[in-house]
Design a protein around this motif. Structure first.
Motif, PDB file in Angstrom:
ATOM      1  N   SER A 182       0.835  -1.200   0.000  1.00 20.61           N
ATOM      2  CA  SER A 182       0.000   0.000   0.000  1.00 20.61           C
ATOM      3  C   SER A 182       0.874   1.256   0.000  1.00 20.61           C
ATOM      4  CB  SER A 182      -0.917   0.013   1.235  1.00 20.61           C
ATOM      5  OG  SER A 182      -1.701   1.187   1.264  1.00 20.61           O
ATOM      6  N   LEU A 183       0.721   2.069  -1.061  1.00 20.79           N
ATOM      7  CA  LEU A 183       1.511   3.287  -1.196  1.00 20.79           C
ATOM      8  C   LEU A 183       0.606   4.508  -1.297  1.00 20.79           C
ATOM      9  CD1 LEU A 183       4.163   2.214  -3.888  1.00 20.79           C
ATOM     10  CD2 LEU A 183       4.297   1.966  -1.402  1.00 20.79           C
ATOM     11  N   THR A 184       1.115   5.639  -0.833  1.00 18.79           N
ATOM     12  CA  THR A 184       0.411   6.898  -1.045  1.00 18.79           C
ATOM     13  C   THR A 184       0.560   7.290  -2.518  1.00 18.79           C
ATOM     14  OG1 THR A 184       2.320   8.326  -0.613  1.00 18.79           O
ATOM     15  CG2 THR A 184       1.025   7.620   1.294  1.00 18.79           C
ATOM     16  N   VAL A 185      -0.210   8.300  -2.934  1.00 16.95           N
ATOM     17  CA  VAL A 185      -0.102   8.789  -4.307  1.00 16.95           C
ATOM     18  C   VAL A 185       1.323   9.226  -4.600  1.00 16.95           C
ATOM     19  CG1 VAL A 185      -0.865  10.578  -5.905  1.00 16.95           C
ATOM     20  CG2 VAL A 185      -2.524   9.495  -4.397  1.00 16.95           C
ATOM     21  N   THR A 186       1.941   9.967  -3.682  1.00 18.08           N
ATOM     22  CA  THR A 186       3.293  10.467  -3.890  1.00 18.08           C
ATOM     23  C   THR A 186       4.296   9.326  -3.982  1.00 18.08           C
ATOM     24  OG1 THR A 186       2.747  12.509  -2.708  1.00 18.08           O
ATOM     25  CG2 THR A 186       5.082  11.985  -2.969  1.00 18.08           C
ATOM     26  N   GLU A 187       4.211   8.371  -3.082  1.00 17.80           N
ATOM     27  CA  GLU A 187       5.130   7.233  -3.110  1.00 17.80           C
ATOM     28  C   GLU A 187       4.994   6.445  -4.412  1.00 17.80           C
ATOM     29  OE1 GLU A 187       4.994   6.627   1.753  1.00 17.80           O
ATOM     30  OE2 GLU A 187       3.796   5.369   0.429  1.00 17.80           O
ATOM     31  N   PHE A 188       3.751   6.256  -4.851  1.00 13.04           N
ATOM     32  CA  PHE A 188       3.502   5.520  -6.091  1.00 13.04           C
ATOM     33  C   PHE A 188       4.177   6.218  -7.268  1.00 13.04           C
ATOM     34  CE2 PHE A 188       1.341   4.299  -9.917  1.00 13.04           C
ATOM     35  CZ  PHE A 188       1.016   2.963  -9.741  1.00 13.04           C
ATOM     36  N   LEU A 189       4.014   7.531  -7.360  1.00  9.71           N
ATOM     37  CA  LEU A 189       4.567   8.279  -8.490  1.00  9.71           C
ATOM     38  C   LEU A 189       6.095   8.242  -8.495  1.00  9.71           C
ATOM     39  CD1 LEU A 189       2.147  11.334  -8.472  1.00  9.71           C
ATOM     40  CD2 LEU A 189       2.218   9.483 -10.142  1.00  9.71           C
ATOM     41  N   ILE A 190       6.705   8.281  -7.318  1.00 12.96           N
ATOM     42  CA  ILE A 190       8.167   8.190  -7.233  1.00 12.96           C
ATOM     43  C   ILE A 190       8.634   6.810  -7.701  1.00 12.96           C
ATOM     44  CG2 ILE A 190      10.114   8.099  -5.618  1.00 12.96           C
ATOM     45  CD1 ILE A 190       8.694  10.290  -4.001  1.00 12.96           C
ATOM     46  N   LEU A 191       7.973   5.771  -7.211  1.00  9.00           N
ATOM     47  CA  LEU A 191       8.343   4.417  -7.615  1.00  9.00           C
ATOM     48  C   LEU A 191       8.121   4.219  -9.107  1.00  9.00           C
ATOM     49  CD1 LEU A 191       9.209   1.529  -6.862  1.00  9.00           C
ATOM     50  CD2 LEU A 191       6.796   1.028  -6.395  1.00  9.00           C
ATOM     51  N   GLU A 192       6.996   4.687  -9.617  1.00  2.42           N
ATOM     52  CA  GLU A 192       6.698   4.540 -11.044  1.00  2.42           C
ATOM     53  C   GLU A 192       7.761   5.213 -11.902  1.00  2.42           C
ATOM     54  OE1 GLU A 192       2.834   5.182 -13.931  1.00  2.42           O
ATOM     55  OE2 GLU A 192       3.297   6.721 -12.440  1.00  2.42           O
TER      56      GLU A 192
END
Length: 257
Positions: A182-192
């Motif tokens: 489970s990731l926040t929106v910000t974490e997801f975008l960084i990982l992506e």
């Protein structure tokens, strides 16, 4: 009109707007009842449903039991301030969060982003700016609920598979070895941003550009905090996780080997 003076910090649900399909709900957490009233009226006029809470402890239980689409926290509050509220919330939820801060709270502002806030607004603030930020974050996060059929209809991006990592940008879902993370929106975008070009080192500035809108300015060390949180979350499902590499002085990369 929403009642922004609930007893003992309890919530108040707005009923002034006609119920429409896909109406988004926003939780407001602030001990200043005047701000709650003003924000509630403004957001209702934009078509949002609102709930208000006057302290962090009451808000935390409600946000976990009945999550809204987005929450807005003040930082300075009695019983549980916004930073502790966010920290406790992030242990169980990736709910999008915007902080309201005063100009003399810049260190708290940076800490809030590092703890997992998706954005911040500085008081005094423009209602138009706040609504624009809310809509931008909701647009990014609403893809969590998109079905595969909706993804095809809206021409949304296909899932990205990099070794043991599976990213689904259309539904904001992440799996590692078929285990959800489970990731926040910000974490997801960084990982992506890293996973789309495995092995390529992304600078902190490049990762900030991927994760934040143009009118949000954060210290580049905030990215370091997000990377630490990403590693911690992946290691919770795989203690041997080591796919995010650090090139000191340059940035970070994702290795799918």
């Amino acid at each position: 009109m929403v009642d922004a003076s609930p007893p003992n910090g309890a919530e108040s649900d707005s009923q002034t707007q006609p119920q429409v399909e896909q109406q988004k709900s926003i939780a407001l957490v602030d001990d200043d009842r005047n701000i709650l009233t003003t924000l509630s009226i403004s957001l209702q006029a934009e078509g949002f449903a609102t709930r208000v809470y006057t302290d962090g402890e009451t808000a935390l239980k409600a946000l976990l039991d009945n999550p809204p689409d987005l929450a807005i926290f003040d930082i300075k509050m009695p019983r549980m301030d916004g930073l502790h509220l966010l920290q406790a919330l992030r242990e169980q939820s990736s709910l999008p969060v915007i902080f309201l801060t005063s100009k003399d709270e810049e260190p708290d502002e940076a800490l809030g982003l590092a703890l997992g806030a998706d954005d911040y607004i500085t008081k005094p603030f423009s209602q138009r700016l706040l609504v624009a930020r809310i809509r931008a974050i909701l647009r990014r996060s609403e893809l969590v609920r998109a079905t595969p059929e909706e993804a095809v209809q809206e021409n949304l991006p296909e899932p990205v598979v990099r070794g043991r990592l599976r990213l689904d940008p259309a539904r904001h879902l992440v799996d590692w070895d078929d285990k959800p993370v489970s990731l926040t929106v910000t974490e997801f975008l960084i990982l992506e941003a890293m996973a789309l070009r495995p092995g390529v080192v992304k600078s902190r500035n490049q990762l900030m550009d991927a994760a934040y809108s143009d009118d949000v300015y954060v210290d580049d060390r905030t990215i370091d905090s997000h990377i630490k949180r990403l590693r911690r979350k992946f290691r919770a499902v795989d203690p041997e996780f080591a796919a995010i590499d650090t090139l000191y002085g340059a940035g970070y990369s994702f290795s799918d080997g």
